[in-house]
Design an enzyme around this catalytic site. Structure first.
Site, short mmCIF file in Angstrom:
data_model
loop_
_atom_site.label_atom_id
_atom_site.label_comp_id
_atom_site.label_asym_id
_atom_site.label_seq_id
_atom_site.Cartn_x
_atom_site.Cartn_y
_atom_site.Cartn_z
N THR A 175 2.86 1.90 -11.96
CA THR A 175 2.11 0.64 -11.80
C THR A 175 1.00 0.79 -10.77
OG1 THR A 175 4.03 -0.65 -12.45
CG2 THR A 175 2.33 -1.82 -11.21
N CYS A 176 1.28 1.52 -9.71
CA CYS A 176 0.30 1.70 -8.63
C CYS A 176 -0.93 2.44 -9.15
CB CYS A 176 0.93 2.47 -7.48
SG CYS A 176 2.47 1.73 -6.90
N SER A 177 -0.72 3.46 -9.96
CA SER A 177 -1.82 4.29 -10.47
C SER A 177 -2.53 3.67 -11.67
CB SER A 177 -1.30 5.67 -10.87
OG SER A 177 -0.92 6.40 -9.73
#
Length: 168
Positions: free
Chosen positions: A48-50
């Site tokens: 999700t972060c990337s």
């Protein structure tokens, strides 16, 4: 105790890559006299972060600067080399990639979480905040497993609401 709107950013040391290599950065110095958006992710290179969190801030970087933001910072409980590599990989020019390697800043903010069940140890919760001269003016902390309120779009909406006199 968890930080709240109106609180001062706590004193901690984070790390940032520079042309001279890894450099310690005092939060007191980093946040002083500037309006900063800090968003924190559970880990660099995580799905999700990337795929969403960092790319959203990259996409909206110029609009945030137009709204009076002096710096945008992405933080994770990762080492400075990983944060630097992630920033380069994501083409995150103009976003400060800050390493909270031991989680000391997340802990000082009261926004740490135990991800030991996933083999990740103590990490930061997913959140975004706006600080003006070290005072938190907006704070958006995600519920566990969610990505909604700490997005770049949510930060922009909060800044728009505040500039329209509707508060934070």
């Amino acid at each position: 105790m968890t930080i709240h709107v109106g609180d001062r950013i706590p004193v901690a040391t984070i790390n940032q890559m520079s042309d001279r290599g890894p450099q310690p950065v005092s939060t007191t110095d980093y946040f002083a006299g500037r309006k900063i958006v800090l968003f924190s992710v559970p880990g660099a290179f995580t799905p999700t972060c990337s795929a969403y969190h960092l790319p959203g801030f990259i996409k909206n970087r110029d609009e945030l600067f137009k709204r009076g933001i002096d710096a945008i910072a992405c933080m994770a409980v990762n080492d400075v080399f990983v944060m630097h590599a992630w920033g380069k990989h994501a083409n995150a020019d103009g976003i400060d990639m800050l390493a909270d390697g031991n989680g000391d800043f997340a802990l000082a903010l009261g926004l740490e979480k135990d991800s030991s069940a996933f083999g990740m140890g103590i990490r930061s919760q997913r959140f975004a905040l706006v600080a003006d001269d070290s005072i938190v003016t907006h704070l958006m902390v995600e519920a566990p497993g969610e990505f909604r309120v700490s997005s770049a779009e949510s930060v922009l909406a909060a800044l728009s609401t505040a500039s329209n006199g509707q508060g934070s």
